[in-house]
Design an enzyme around this catalytic site. Structure first.
Site, PDB file in Angstrom:
ATOM      1  N   SER A 177      22.016  59.258 -11.828  1.00  0.00           N
ATOM      2  CA  SER A 177      21.021  60.266 -12.163  1.00  0.00           C
ATOM      3  C   SER A 177      20.932  61.390 -11.132  1.00  0.00           C
ATOM      4  O   SER A 177      20.374  62.446 -11.420  1.00  0.00           O
ATOM      5  CB  SER A 177      19.642  59.602 -12.302  1.00  0.00           C
ATOM      6  OG  SER A 177      19.666  58.642 -13.328  1.00  0.00           O
ATOM      7  N   ARG A 344       5.889  35.909 -45.806  1.00  0.00           N
ATOM      8  CA  ARG A 344       6.102  34.562 -45.275  1.00  0.00           C
ATOM      9  C   ARG A 344       4.787  33.781 -45.275  1.00  0.00           C
ATOM     10  O   ARG A 344       3.813  34.188 -44.623  1.00  0.00           O
ATOM     11  CB  ARG A 344       6.648  34.662 -43.850  1.00  0.00           C
ATOM     12  CG  ARG A 344       6.733  33.350 -43.105  1.00  0.00           C
ATOM     13  CD  ARG A 344       7.788  32.425 -43.654  1.00  0.00           C
ATOM     14  NE  ARG A 344       7.992  31.283 -42.763  1.00  0.00           N
ATOM     15  CZ  ARG A 344       8.887  30.330 -42.978  1.00  0.00           C
ATOM     16  NH1 ARG A 344       9.662  30.383 -44.046  1.00  0.00           N
ATOM     17  NH2 ARG A 344       9.026  29.332 -42.122  1.00  0.00           N
ATOM     18  N   GLN A 363      -0.981  37.549 -35.328  1.00  0.00           N
ATOM     19  CA  GLN A 363       0.142  38.367 -35.790  1.00  0.00           C
ATOM     20  C   GLN A 363      -0.284  39.818 -35.942  1.00  0.00           C
ATOM     21  O   GLN A 363       0.477  40.740 -35.607  1.00  0.00           O
ATOM     22  CB  GLN A 363       0.657  37.823 -37.131  1.00  0.00           C
ATOM     23  CG  GLN A 363       2.005  38.384 -37.571  1.00  0.00           C
ATOM     24  CD  GLN A 363       3.190  37.643 -36.970  1.00  0.00           C
ATOM     25  OE1 GLN A 363       3.044  37.017 -35.913  1.00  0.00           O
ATOM     26  NE2 GLN A 363       4.335  37.696 -37.596  1.00  0.00           N
ATOM     27  N   GLY A 431      12.406  32.104 -36.406  1.00  0.00           N
ATOM     28  CA  GLY A 431      13.830  31.822 -36.258  1.00  0.00           C
ATOM     29  C   GLY A 431      14.697  32.725 -37.103  1.00  0.00           C
ATOM     30  O   GLY A 431      15.824  33.066 -36.724  1.00  0.00           O
ATOM     31  N   GLU A 455      21.366  59.416 -20.401  1.00  0.00           N
ATOM     32  CA  GLU A 455      20.632  60.675 -20.561  1.00  0.00           C
ATOM     33  C   GLU A 455      19.446  60.736 -19.595  1.00  0.00           C
ATOM     34  O   GLU A 455      18.418  61.354 -19.879  1.00  0.00           O
ATOM     35  CB  GLU A 455      20.155  60.871 -22.000  1.00  0.00           C
ATOM     36  CG  GLU A 455      21.261  61.160 -22.982  1.00  0.00           C
ATOM     37  CD  GLU A 455      21.963  62.479 -22.712  1.00  0.00           C
ATOM     38  OE1 GLU A 455      21.312  63.424 -22.251  1.00  0.00           O
ATOM     39  OE2 GLU A 455      23.171  62.555 -22.939  1.00  0.00           O
TER      40      GLU A 455
END
Length: 675
Positions: A177, A344, A363, A431, A455
């Site tokens: 850099s 699910r 979740q 999984g 970058e």
């Protein structure tokens, strides 16, 4: 005891899920007996898609192209050798060119379309996106932006059609850099009118150069050497041949393949050593400086510092492209994780249907703030592209500095955030998210991870953001005018005052969701960090010097830059909310903006350390975050549907846009089971 645990679980579950939307809204689970929350209105997914994307025709064209070429849609994780993957990427690029696309023209004349193309291709293959960036943004961009019309006429068409594959050979083995520290030499031989490009030692070997190992015929080579005509004039860039038309290495050029990487093996990274390679004097990219036949140097720029800034400023397109590609990957990962979690089923009350995983608060607290952040990053990315296009059109110096800083900060923030988010999305898919084929590339961190490094290393880029913030802060005390982006620094004195005790303790939801409060809070944090950083740097500099002082404050520097970028993201998100005409879409966008801001306020201890947020207010914010996660959950599937990523591009059975196909059928077929 078991009945009691079930009762607790039932109380934790969120609201009844609204009936499905069009397309993948069918993934909404069956209603549960959860406690009802206020629901967001169902919105028209097509309206949201049209609001988000103003280049729908390009998206349709690109995605249809790859629908017609399914043989090109192969995931990197499926066992290809690096040679096979590189050839696949070449085929993809040739198909794009054969379809009439002109990436070089996009980059030169329609930057928004170029960056949109990069975002679209990120979900086809990240190696393809990077190949595009190397060929057109770096190699082609350096020629047209650092060179003159003479260079453009000579190289443009061949670069565009991939007849002249090239590289941007900046990074050296021991200097990444630190561009000013590069060692490669370029000395003018006035007797032969040639530059002699040389690698002085092994530490100066060009390393990780994309397109170098197999394809590259030429390279743009930055050199800061101070010998001869360029003495004390700083970094300049030269076009150096690597191979002839037959593929043989140019005299004095030695190239070796960098080999397998943990990702992006479709890119032929190479290491290059130059041994007294002679190139014509005209191969100096001389938009900002030139050398005549006698070796006399001239430049329209008044100093080496300005030339260096102008040279690097013309290369910000690479950072913009990486920001766009990272947002594309993030959208893909969230689409898979949200759809999978919505369909699910896992556990449930006795003698009752199982509950969708997305109905569990745990979740929701993982995915909903990330979905909010994805939308915020998307709108901030759009603003960056808009500013970049305006900068290229106007050449305004203030805008150049603004784009340089914003591109550095957003590239660093977006790539780091995306890399972390992919891992969480993978975890949310259990999984099944670990299988290469069902997850495709959108849940794989190996290729996206490197975006944090090239970058511009993210830590270095964030320091650039902080450095400009400090400059603007100091200028404000000298009465210098401030650019619009930094205008909130003008109210530092007001915002740094102790918060009104009544506001500090205010817990009303209308207050907590007030855009004025949210914007002021995030700007307060940025201003507070900026003020304390400036004070710390002054104190330490007197004792240990500026370099050591900066190093002692480095973590503070990084925190400031991230805080600044998040405040920019919120402002752009709220601007999008105000611009959205459809009231149902607007309510969902506003909920996402509130969730993004409140999540940042709650998780940053700065607000509580400064008594900006009293303990009871912090608790109220957390409760509101939980409630917003529940509300956003109700529209989470249509929110990812609005990204409009076709199934053949996403390539994820667990993230299909419809439940008409069994998501597990592909597993069964791959394992040899009969359908």
């Amino acid at each position: 005891m078991s009945a009691q645990r079930v009762a607790v679980l039932q109380r934790q579950l969120q609201a009844t899920i609204p009936a499905g939307e069009a397309s993948s809204s069918a993934l909404q689970p069956q209603p549960t007996s959860a406690i009802a929350l206020r629901q967001l209105p169902r919105f028209d997914v097509t309206l949201m898609e049209h609001f988000l994307d103003n280049q729908l025709a390009l998206k349709a064209e690109v995605y249809e192209l790859f629908r017609q070429h399914p043989e090109l849609l192969v995931a990197e994780e499926e066992g290809m050798t690096k040679e096979e993957h590189r050839e696949l990427v070449r085929k993809c690029l040739r198909v794009i060119l054969a379809a009439g696309f002109s990436p070089m023209s996009f980059f030169a004349r329609d930057h928004a379309k170029y960056f949109n193309l990069a975002e679209l291709l990120s979900l086809v293959d990240l190696s393809l996106t990077v190949k595009l960036g190397v060929q057109y943004s770096l190699w082609g961009g350096s020629v047209i932006n650092l060179g003159t019309e003479r260079h453009r006429r000579k190289y443009f068409d061949d670069i565009d059609r991939f007849r002249l594959p090239g590289c941007f050979a900046m990074t050296e083995l021991k200097h990444g850099s630190n561009v000013a520290g590069l060692q490669t030499e370029a000395i003018l031989d006035v007797h032969t009118d040639e530059w002699i490009v040389n690698t002085p030692d092994d530490g100066a070997i060009k390393w990780w150069i994309g397109n170098a190992a197999e394809d590259g015929k030429m390279a743009t080579v930055p050199s800061p050497d101070g010998s001869g005509a360029l003495d004390d004039h700083g970094v300049h860039a030269f076009i150096v041949p690597l191979r002839d038309d037959g593929g043989a290495l140019w005299p004095g050029v030695e190239i070796h393949d960098c080999g397998y990487k943990v990702g992006l093996n479709g890119i032929d990274n190479g290491a290059i050593r130059f041994t007294s390679v002679r190139v014509p004097r005209e191969n100096l990219l001389d938009r900002f400086a030139t050398v005549d036949r006698s070796g006399r140097y001239s430049s329209p720029m008044t100093s080496a510092t300005k030339r260096f800034a102008a040279t690097l400023g013309e290369l910000t397109g690479g950072r913009v492209g990486l920001t766009c590609a990272s947002v594309g990957v993030l959208k893909g990962a969230l689409t898979i994780a949200v759809r999978y979690s919505a369909q699910r089923q896992q556990f449930g009350p006795p003698d009752a249907p199982e509950v969708a995983v997305l109905d569990y608060p745990s979740q929701q607290m993982k995915l909903m703030p990330m979905l909010a952040t994805c939308y915020a990053l998307y709108f901030a990315k759009n603003k960056l592209v808009e500013k970049y296009c305006e900068m290229k059109r106007t050449k305004d110096e203030v805008l150049v500095a603004d784009v340089h800083t914003l591109s550095a900060g957003l590239k660093a923030y977006t790539t780091s955030y995306t890399n972390t988010a992919i891992g969480i999305c993978r975890e949310c898919c259990g999984g099944h998210g670990y299988a290469a084929r069902p997850a495709a590339s959108s849940l794989c961190t190996s290729s996206a991870d490197i975006f944090q490094t090239f970058e511009g290393d993210n830590t270095v880029l964030l320091q650039q953001v902080a450095a400009l913030l400090l400059k603007e802060y100091r200028d404000s005390f000298r009465g210098s005018p401030l650019a619009a982006t930094w205008s909130y620094l003008k109210v530092w004195a007001q915002d740094s005052l102790p918060a009104n005790p009544l506001v500090t303790h205010e817990t009303d939801v209308s207050h907590l969701r007030d855009p004025a409060f949210l914007v002021r809070a995030l700007r307060y944090r940025s201003a507070r960090l900026l003020h304390t950083l400036a004070a710390r740097l002054r104190k330490h500099s007197r004792r240990v010097g500026e370099f050591t002082a900066w190093n002692k404050c480095l973590l503070h520097v990084l925190a400031l830059s991230r805080a600044h970028i998040e405040s920019v993201m919120l402002v752009e998100m709220l601007a999008a909310v105000n611009a959205c005409v459809d009231p149902d879409c607007r309510r969902s966008l506003k909920a996402l903006a509130d969730l993004f801001a409140l999540d940042r306020i709650y998780t940053d201890i700065t607000f509580r350390n400064d008594d900006y947020i009293a303990p009871e207010k912090a608790k109220a914010i957390y409760r509101l975050i939980e409630a917003l996660c529940g509300e956003v959950r109700g529209v989470a599937v249509p929110l990812v549907d609005a990204f409009a990523i076709p199934d053949h591009i996403l390539r994820s059975p667990i993230g299909l846009s419809t439940t008409s196909v069994d998501p597990y059928s592909e597993y069964l077929a791959a394992a040899g089971f009969d359908s």
